[in-house]
Enzyme design. Sequence first.
Site, PDB file in Angstrom:
ATOM      1  N   ALA A  65       0.934  -1.200  -0.171  1.00 56.15           N
ATOM      2  CA  ALA A  65      -0.075   0.013   0.122  1.00 56.15           C
ATOM      3  C   ALA A  65       0.865   1.143   0.040  1.00 56.15           C
ATOM      4  O   ALA A  65       2.024   1.128   0.381  1.00 56.15           O
ATOM      5  CB  ALA A  65      -0.814   0.123   1.231  1.00 56.15           C
ATOM      6  N   ASP A  66       0.397   2.455  -0.278  1.00 55.81           N
ATOM      7  CA  ASP A  66       0.967   3.706  -0.285  1.00 55.81           C
ATOM      8  C   ASP A  66      -0.172   4.804  -0.226  1.00 55.81           C
ATOM      9  O   ASP A  66      -1.251   4.605  -0.708  1.00 55.81           O
ATOM     10  CB  ASP A  66       1.879   4.085  -1.657  1.00 55.81           C
ATOM     11  CG  ASP A  66       2.601   5.081  -1.341  1.00 55.81           C
ATOM     12  OD1 ASP A  66       3.865   4.806  -0.810  1.00 55.81           O
ATOM     13  OD2 ASP A  66       2.562   6.196  -1.750  1.00 55.81           O
ATOM     14  N   THR A  67       0.223   5.761   0.684  1.00 53.31           N
ATOM     15  CA  THR A  67      -0.482   6.562   0.900  1.00 53.31           C
ATOM     16  C   THR A  67      -0.001   8.077   0.429  1.00 53.31           C
ATOM     17  O   THR A  67       1.169   8.333   0.723  1.00 53.31           O
ATOM     18  CB  THR A  67      -0.949   6.904   2.619  1.00 53.31           C
ATOM     19  OG1 THR A  67      -1.435   5.611   2.713  1.00 53.31           O
ATOM     20  CG2 THR A  67      -1.760   8.191   2.885  1.00 53.31           C
TER      21      THR A  67
END
Length: 192
Positions: A65-67
């Site tokens: 995941a990446d935010t």
Amino acid sequence: MILASASPRRLALLQQLGYAPEVLATAVDETPRPGETPDALAQRLAHSKALAAAVAKPEAIILAADTVVALGDRAFGKPCNFDEAMQMYTVLGGLWHQVHTAIAVLHQGQVDLRLCSSAVRLRPLSSAEMRAYWDTGEPVDKAGAYAIQGIGAVFVSGLQGSYSGVMGLPLFETAEMLAACNLSPPCLSGHP
């Protein structure tokens, strides 16, 4: 299952659902490409992290995941120092901004990629609040220089969307994606 992230928040969220993933942090270049929108950046990075982990664990189910915190097309990454954090607070204070979290699940050579976007509003911070918050150490490794699940919550005047998504891993979408790989949340299986 492999969690391709060094984020303790993502690990804690997965553990909350009963998962016990192996953590395999990956190193990918997080520099935005020219003209790349913040939501596209989050998706590219999540996808790249999943592929990087697959090199070491090709048979595993890999979750990455990446935010990215954004105001329009401007992305706000992790601050390098207090001055950068102060600029972020000054720009974001009083405005609604977006928090884009992309999730990539790699299973049997296929990548399922989803984007969860939420809107967050921070109230304006005084200079003294900015310094005091920075000095807690909490904002140092956070996109946008704040943590909704920590002390930073006192500055959040509004949220539209996924609380866990703003933390870094939207649980609704993540649980759906893992269930499609026959990994339903253990906390719902009736087994301890």
